[in-house]
Design a protein around this motif. Sequence first.
Motif, PDB file in Angstrom:
ATOM      1  N   TYR A   1       0.821  -1.149  -0.129  1.00 22.34           N
ATOM      2  CA  TYR A   1      -0.073   0.161   0.114  1.00 22.34           C
ATOM      3  C   TYR A   1       0.769   1.206   0.222  1.00 22.34           C
ATOM      4  O   TYR A   1       0.499   2.297   0.879  1.00 22.34           O
ATOM      5  CB  TYR A   1      -0.808   0.104   1.116  1.00 22.34           C
ATOM      6  CG  TYR A   1      -1.581  -1.219   1.484  1.00 22.34           C
ATOM      7  CD1 TYR A   1      -2.475  -1.770   0.234  1.00 22.34           C
ATOM      8  CD2 TYR A   1      -1.727  -2.085   2.592  1.00 22.34           C
ATOM      9  CE1 TYR A   1      -3.235  -2.981   0.417  1.00 22.34           C
ATOM     10  CE2 TYR A   1      -2.560  -3.079   2.730  1.00 22.34           C
ATOM     11  CZ  TYR A   1      -3.198  -3.625   1.546  1.00 22.34           C
ATOM     12  OH  TYR A   1      -4.022  -4.807   1.513  1.00 22.34           O
ATOM     13  N   LEU A   2       1.699   1.314  -0.761  1.00 26.81           N
ATOM     14  CA  LEU A   2       2.741   2.240  -0.842  1.00 26.81           C
ATOM     15  C   LEU A   2       1.966   3.767  -1.029  1.00 26.81           C
ATOM     16  O   LEU A   2       2.396   4.906  -0.926  1.00 26.81           O
ATOM     17  CB  LEU A   2       3.866   2.295  -1.698  1.00 26.81           C
ATOM     18  CG  LEU A   2       5.108   1.591  -1.206  1.00 26.81           C
ATOM     19  CD1 LEU A   2       4.790   0.232  -0.756  1.00 26.81           C
ATOM     20  CD2 LEU A   2       6.308   1.404  -2.059  1.00 26.81           C
ATOM     21  N   LEU A   3       0.771   3.663  -1.972  1.00 27.43           N
ATOM     22  CA  LEU A   3       0.234   4.914  -2.558  1.00 27.43           C
ATOM     23  C   LEU A   3      -1.243   4.819  -1.843  1.00 27.43           C
ATOM     24  O   LEU A   3      -2.272   5.390  -2.631  1.00 27.43           O
ATOM     25  CB  LEU A   3      -0.171   4.804  -3.784  1.00 27.43           C
ATOM     26  CG  LEU A   3       1.402   4.847  -4.824  1.00 27.43           C
ATOM     27  CD1 LEU A   3       0.944   4.427  -6.333  1.00 27.43           C
ATOM     28  CD2 LEU A   3       2.030   6.156  -4.887  1.00 27.43           C
TER      29      LEU A   3
ATOM     30  N   ALA B   1      -6.925   5.580   2.418  1.00 25.87           N
ATOM     31  CA  ALA B   1      -5.757   6.305   1.585  1.00 25.87           C
ATOM     32  C   ALA B   1      -4.676   6.756   2.697  1.00 25.87           C
ATOM     33  O   ALA B   1      -3.706   6.980   2.108  1.00 25.87           O
ATOM     34  CB  ALA B   1      -6.433   7.954   1.494  1.00 25.87           C
ATOM     35  N   ASN B   2      -4.713   6.134   3.849  1.00 28.21           N
ATOM     36  CA  ASN B   2      -3.844   6.179   4.887  1.00 28.21           C
ATOM     37  C   ASN B   2      -3.075   4.960   4.837  1.00 28.21           C
ATOM     38  O   ASN B   2      -1.832   4.893   5.481  1.00 28.21           O
ATOM     39  CB  ASN B   2      -3.999   6.696   6.294  1.00 28.21           C
ATOM     40  CG  ASN B   2      -4.624   7.981   6.102  1.00 28.21           C
ATOM     41  OD1 ASN B   2      -4.364   8.887   5.451  1.00 28.21           O
ATOM     42  ND2 ASN B   2      -5.632   8.164   7.263  1.00 28.21           N
ATOM     43  N   ALA B   3      -3.246   3.736   4.380  1.00 31.90           N
ATOM     44  CA  ALA B   3      -2.705   2.567   4.100  1.00 31.90           C
ATOM     45  C   ALA B   3      -1.065   2.763   3.783  1.00 31.90           C
ATOM     46  O   ALA B   3      -0.881   3.787   2.958  1.00 31.90           O
ATOM     47  CB  ALA B   3      -3.395   1.597   3.154  1.00 31.90           C
TER      48      ALA B   3
ATOM     49  N   SER C   1      -3.856  -6.416   6.899  1.00 32.31           N
ATOM     50  CA  SER C   1      -4.370  -5.010   6.229  1.00 32.31           C
ATOM     51  C   SER C   1      -5.175  -4.619   6.840  1.00 32.31           C
ATOM     52  O   SER C   1      -5.600  -3.277   6.994  1.00 32.31           O
ATOM     53  CB  SER C   1      -4.889  -5.539   4.699  1.00 32.31           C
ATOM     54  OG  SER C   1      -4.002  -6.153   4.115  1.00 32.31           O
ATOM     55  N   ALA C   2      -6.290  -5.524   7.540  1.00 31.38           N
ATOM     56  CA  ALA C   2      -7.469  -4.783   8.250  1.00 31.38           C
ATOM     57  C   ALA C   2      -6.901  -4.436   9.681  1.00 31.38           C
ATOM     58  O   ALA C   2      -7.171  -3.545  10.314  1.00 31.38           O
ATOM     59  CB  ALA C   2      -8.482  -5.810   8.694  1.00 31.38           C
ATOM     60  N   LYS C   3      -6.067  -5.105  10.492  1.00 28.54           N
ATOM     61  CA  LYS C   3      -5.514  -4.854  11.706  1.00 28.54           C
ATOM     62  C   LYS C   3      -4.613  -3.528  11.939  1.00 28.54           C
ATOM     63  O   LYS C   3      -4.892  -2.874  12.857  1.00 28.54           O
ATOM     64  CB  LYS C   3      -4.603  -6.287  12.214  1.00 28.54           C
ATOM     65  CG  LYS C   3      -5.137  -6.889  13.351  1.00 28.54           C
ATOM     66  CD  LYS C   3      -4.228  -7.961  13.723  1.00 28.54           C
ATOM     67  CE  LYS C   3      -4.970  -9.085  14.786  1.00 28.54           C
ATOM     68  NZ  LYS C   3      -4.307 -10.033  14.856  1.00 28.54           N
ATOM     69  N   LEU C   4      -3.880  -3.462  10.907  1.00 30.44           N
ATOM     70  CA  LEU C   4      -3.080  -2.302  10.986  1.00 30.44           C
ATOM     71  C   LEU C   4      -3.861  -0.966  10.469  1.00 30.44           C
ATOM     72  O   LEU C   4      -3.141   0.207  10.719  1.00 30.44           O
ATOM     73  CB  LEU C   4      -1.872  -2.571   9.930  1.00 30.44           C
ATOM     74  CG  LEU C   4      -0.957  -3.404  10.197  1.00 30.44           C
ATOM     75  CD1 LEU C   4       0.277  -3.519   9.066  1.00 30.44           C
ATOM     76  CD2 LEU C   4      -0.273  -3.082  11.668  1.00 30.44           C
ATOM     77  N   PHE C   5      -5.007  -0.940  10.758  1.00 26.94           N
ATOM     78  CA  PHE C   5      -5.923   0.486  10.471  1.00 26.94           C
ATOM     79  C   PHE C   5      -5.435   1.407  11.393  1.00 26.94           C
ATOM     80  O   PHE C   5      -5.084   2.612  10.871  1.00 26.94           O
ATOM     81  CB  PHE C   5      -7.498  -0.102  10.709  1.00 26.94           C
ATOM     82  CG  PHE C   5      -8.226   1.212  10.257  1.00 26.94           C
ATOM     83  CD1 PHE C   5      -8.571   1.446   8.882  1.00 26.94           C
ATOM     84  CD2 PHE C   5      -8.579   2.345  11.000  1.00 26.94           C
ATOM     85  CE1 PHE C   5      -9.355   2.533   8.527  1.00 26.94           C
ATOM     86  CE2 PHE C   5      -9.185   3.279  10.823  1.00 26.94           C
ATOM     87  CZ  PHE C   5      -9.616   3.699   9.661  1.00 26.94           C
TER      88      PHE C   5
ATOM     89  N   GLU D   1      -2.613   2.022  13.071  1.00 24.64           N
ATOM     90  CA  GLU D   1      -1.193   2.446  12.984  1.00 24.64           C
ATOM     91  C   GLU D   1      -1.170   3.019  11.536  1.00 24.64           C
ATOM     92  O   GLU D   1       0.021   3.875  11.563  1.00 24.64           O
ATOM     93  CB  GLU D   1      -0.394   0.733  12.930  1.00 24.64           C
ATOM     94  CG  GLU D   1      -0.332   0.286  14.321  1.00 24.64           C
ATOM     95  CD  GLU D   1      -1.489  -0.356  14.816  1.00 24.64           C
ATOM     96  OE1 GLU D   1      -2.435  -0.866  14.074  1.00 24.64           O
ATOM     97  OE2 GLU D   1      -1.591  -0.527  16.217  1.00 24.64           O
ATOM     98  N   PHE D   2      -1.627   2.527  10.642  1.00 27.20           N
ATOM     99  CA  PHE D   2      -1.781   3.235   9.274  1.00 27.20           C
ATOM    100  C   PHE D   2      -2.072   4.693   9.429  1.00 27.20           C
ATOM    101  O   PHE D   2      -1.444   5.842   9.018  1.00 27.20           O
ATOM    102  CB  PHE D   2      -2.768   2.697   8.286  1.00 27.20           C
ATOM    103  CG  PHE D   2      -2.419   1.391   7.696  1.00 27.20           C
ATOM    104  CD1 PHE D   2      -0.864   1.275   7.358  1.00 27.20           C
ATOM    105  CD2 PHE D   2      -3.370   0.466   7.109  1.00 27.20           C
ATOM    106  CE1 PHE D   2      -0.541  -0.106   6.775  1.00 27.20           C
ATOM    107  CE2 PHE D   2      -2.663  -0.779   6.567  1.00 27.20           C
ATOM    108  CZ  PHE D   2      -1.548  -1.260   6.495  1.00 27.20           C
ATOM    109  N   GLU D   3      -3.123   4.880  10.329  1.00 30.39           N
ATOM    110  CA  GLU D   3      -3.560   6.098  10.479  1.00 30.39           C
ATOM    111  C   GLU D   3      -2.437   7.049  11.193  1.00 30.39           C
ATOM    112  O   GLU D   3      -2.108   8.123  10.911  1.00 30.39           O
ATOM    113  CB  GLU D   3      -4.766   6.229  11.347  1.00 30.39           C
ATOM    114  CG  GLU D   3      -5.674   7.518  11.382  1.00 30.39           C
ATOM    115  CD  GLU D   3      -6.816   7.135  10.755  1.00 30.39           C
ATOM    116  OE1 GLU D   3      -7.929   7.843  11.088  1.00 30.39           O
ATOM    117  OE2 GLU D   3      -6.991   6.536   9.648  1.00 30.39           O
ATOM    118  N   ALA D   4      -2.006   6.367  12.472  1.00 33.15           N
ATOM    119  CA  ALA D   4      -0.829   7.036  13.142  1.00 33.15           C
ATOM    120  C   ALA D   4       0.337   7.377  12.265  1.00 33.15           C
ATOM    121  O   ALA D   4       0.951   8.377  12.482  1.00 33.15           O
ATOM    122  CB  ALA D   4      -0.599   6.167  14.254  1.00 33.15           C
TER     123      ALA D   4
END
Lengths: 295, 512
Positions: free
Chosen positions: B347-349, B358-360, B489-493, B495-498
Amino acid sequence: MNQFVLQYGKSNELLLFPHILEVGLKKNASVSFNTFLTTATEGLRLYYIIEGRFEWRINNQPVILYPGDVAVIMPGVPFGSDKGNLEVGAFTWIHLGIQKLENGQVVPGKWSGLSDSEGAAIGKILLLNPSPVLSRFSEAGKILKCIQSELFSTEVAYQARVNHQLDELLIQVTRQLTRQNHSARDFPKTFMHLEEMLRQNLAHQWTVEEMAALVGMGTTLFTEKVKSYSGFSPINYLINIRISEAIRLLKRPDITVTDIALDTGFYSSQHFSTTFKKLTGYRPSEFRNNHLRNI
Amino acid sequence: MKCIITIELGTNGIRMFAYDLDGKVIGSMRGYYPTFHTEPDHSEQDPEQIFITTLYVLKNILNEYIHPKKYKVASICFCASMHSVLAVDKNGNPLGNAITWADNRAKKEAQELRRSELGKKLYAATGTPIHPMSPLVKIAWIREHDAGRFKQTSKFLAIKSYIIHQLTGEYMIDYSIASATGLMNIHTIKWETDALQYAGITASKLPGLAPVFTSAGKLKKAYQQSLRLPADTKILIGSSDGCLATLGDGVKGEGKATITIEDSGAVRVMGPAVLKDDKMRFFNYLLTDNCYVSGGPTNNGGNIFEWFTRQFGDFTNPFDIENSIGQLMEEASKVPAGSDGLLFLPYLLGERAPIWNANARGAYFGLNIKHERKHFVRATIEGIMYEIYSIGKTLGEQRNIKSLSVNGGFGTIPFCTQLIADLFNKPVRLRRQFHSVSFGAFLLSATEMGIYKSLDDAAKTVELPDVYKPNKQHHAIYADYFTIFEKLSAKLFDEFEAIDELQHKYAVKLTS
């Protein structure tokens, strides 16, 4: 080599070299103050660091230089250190008189063995160069050392040798500048950079050699890569940009067709008109009338 | 002899093909135009340069392949990327650049709308996922943040509408492109009142809606002369790249799906019914009446592997990325399926389907001391394909996918195609040296000319001779690892945001 400073007009060593405004080597054993003040000069200045670490400002931007680094200071650009402080270390430099032509181009001058177009290309690339520091570029140090020893030893044909080495210095610095800014990994990024430069200098009469040199490539590889990436030869791609910009300008009533032609890099309004019609089917004035009159 | 020319206005430039009436390629040409990123979230293209490039490439293809052999151009069919917005004034002159699908400036607007009841309603009505890509939110953004331009705007066009207007003087937009604007009701095929209201415009600010078979007017005289084309040359409005890639692969009918992987990617199906989804994960775009192209898009396709190659590939030949990619694929093939337990989230983009976040961000997971460089290479490719599979899997909840086809530059690399077959555990069909989008445009033109009775008949003629059969053992391994991929992919929601927040917080503003 010991410290020295030679200046044209003062030093006999430079009598045959009016284009070498100053050449020197400095060894600074202790931090000194008010000795390295910010100045702007007419010449091109190159500083090569031999020892130590220097914090200077080029064009008001702070830069830190380490041994092997070269600072490239273009004519008129302010250069020096804050409060004129000079750190411990050693460096060598040269100030070269560079000829400025009426059209804003810079060329090395008559002493140079570079052809007019190659000289102009180098001048253009130096002018467009965004980064004033070349990292780890010991080649420049070697050339400067050679120039200095030629000046002092005055062996047979030293005048030619010095001028050859000056050309060599300009060539190597220019090539290093473009290589440093473009790794050979990312052509899209390189092309984007080129595109930006072309757009910012659309009125310039670009040659393929200049475009290639600007991104640190030889013309053969450059032409091949541009063609396979864009579908167009470099010159045809440039024409695309020129006509696109011309179309935008033609839709504004406040600029004459001749001015548009020159602003977008056509050498005459006739040349503009022919190219424009060939591509769009309209003469520029027709196109303008159609769009101003409403559709 | 008659021929058909297809013009694809794509993300990275224009692509034209000339076909004879049997669908054989006579010639093809490309022309690049740039995308400008003047602000981090902005992604724009110059409409004038797109137009000039269109004329230039069209002229070249005519002079090289068509005129010398005395072909008569029966029709010129257009096809374009979706979601672009170009504001023009009352004289039809552009007000600034065209905003492309990749532009993210309206992300706040999109986020708010997506969470609202109105968003759910608009999604169901228009078929376009609520996302910054959607012209619906882009126009709302212009109204909020660029009031001057908004006020001056006489029409909001798609890039294709602008190019056609330049050529013929007509303002129109085809059903397919219109159905990707978030403004058209895909059930009634009219501009959707609630959407117009949200964007703050009336239907008069949009071009006229036209079926994909519509003739978009006559070429202006000057172009007839400069291109040496007769006045009766048909300019066919055509469709969108997504719809035509699906048609071009012959994916009309039950149980068929197609996977496109270029820079970005998508998994698509086509049929008479829309996919309904409470989570708003799928798009439903209109090809013709009662024919919807549905599916999910990903941001992270071949561009991610190009990124990897630029960082870690060998560039023995300067700038020769194809060669470097080839070497890495070779290296990857020496690693067992599953990369000995190294997983990659691509999910680099950020990402669209199916997680729409969009934050992934990207991640390598499961590293142990035995992993080598080559494991990273394979894991990167597998990660991109896991993501494709996760879209396919969610589609599979609503459609029984029996056969798969693959197209696009990255997807058709043999190593990638095999991976797809193994992952989906289904045979995958494709045709080498085949451009599905333009072939779809050919089928559309040929159907319009009466060569085929219907698009169904046209689609049935598509032959994809190469088949990749799944390897059951590999499938079992991938299926095991995929469960972890999906969970991560779901669990990191959070952390992606952070991490997104920190990346913005500590971003160094580049001054060049």
